[in-house]
Each structure stands twice: as structure tokens, then as C-alpha cells.
Motif scaffolding. Structure first.
Motif, short mmCIF file in Angstrom:
data_model
loop_
_atom_site.label_atom_id
_atom_site.label_comp_id
_atom_site.label_asym_id
_atom_site.label_seq_id
_atom_site.Cartn_x
_atom_site.Cartn_y
_atom_site.Cartn_z
N PHE A 1 0.86 -1.18 0.00
CA PHE A 1 0.00 0.00 0.00
C PHE A 1 0.90 1.23 0.00
CE2 PHE A 1 -3.16 2.76 2.36
CZ PHE A 1 -4.03 2.86 1.29
N CYS B 1 -9.26 3.83 -2.97
CA CYS B 1 -8.94 2.67 -2.16
C CYS B 1 -10.19 2.16 -1.45
CB CYS B 1 -7.89 3.10 -1.13
SG CYS B 1 -7.35 1.82 -0.05
N VAL C 1 -6.49 -4.17 1.43
CA VAL C 1 -7.12 -3.16 0.60
C VAL C 1 -6.99 -3.52 -0.88
CG1 VAL C 1 -6.72 -1.27 2.22
CG2 VAL C 1 -5.02 -1.77 0.49
N TYR D 1 -6.76 -1.09 -4.36
CA TYR D 1 -6.65 0.31 -4.71
C TYR D 1 -6.10 0.48 -6.11
CZ TYR D 1 -1.62 -0.04 -3.82
OH TYR D 1 -0.31 -0.40 -3.86
#
Length: 80
Positions: free
Chosen positions: A6, A21, A64, A66
Motif C-alpha cells: 500500500f 482505495c 485493501v 486500490y
């Protein structure tokens, strides 16, 4: 990719790209332009060039998805 990929970490970071995201799992406490944000499952964050972002903390299971959009409008898509 691991969630360590990330593009934001604990230090303050002035982004030079747009960021979209979504939190898939776990949670994180973030700061976006000096505003504290609780980022949890199914939440979406959109940030634009020039904004200042940091992650204060995250759970071990924080995951996540993104993508970023650079200033020259090229897409870089990452999933982790």
C-alpha cells in the motif's frame, strides 16, 4: 501483493497521484489532510494530488484494493 505494498505508511506523505482505495478486510486509522479517518471494511477513500495522508495504525488482517492515477493519466492497478 501484500498490504505492505500500500503506497501510504505511518509517516506523513504528500501524494502526487490520485488514489482510490477500498478496505476489503480489517481496519485502519488514517489521517487525511489533518482529519482523522476510521477506515474499515467496505469503506472507500478517494484522495487527490497534494493531499497529505498517513496511516496511524492498522489491524493485522488489514487488506485493501486500490488504484492510482498519475498526473499523466496512466492507470496503475494493484490488488492485495
Amino acid at each position: 501483493m501484500e498490504s505492505d505494498s500500500f503506497p501510504i505508511n505511518k509517516s506523513l506523505y504528500k501524494i502526487n497521484f490520485s488514489l482510490v482505495c477500498i478496505c476489503l478486510k480489517g481496519s485502519s486509522k488514517m489521517e487525511v489532510n489533518a482529519r482523522r479517518v476510521d477506515f474499515k471494511r467496505n469503506d472507500i477513500i478517494v484522495a487527490f494530488p497534494g493531499q497529505i495522508i498517513s496511516i496511524e495504525s492498522k489491524t493485522e488482517d488489514f487488506k485493501v484494493a486500490y488504484f492510482t492515477i498519475s498526473d499523466n493519466k496512466l492507470f496503475c492497478i494493484f490488488w492485495n
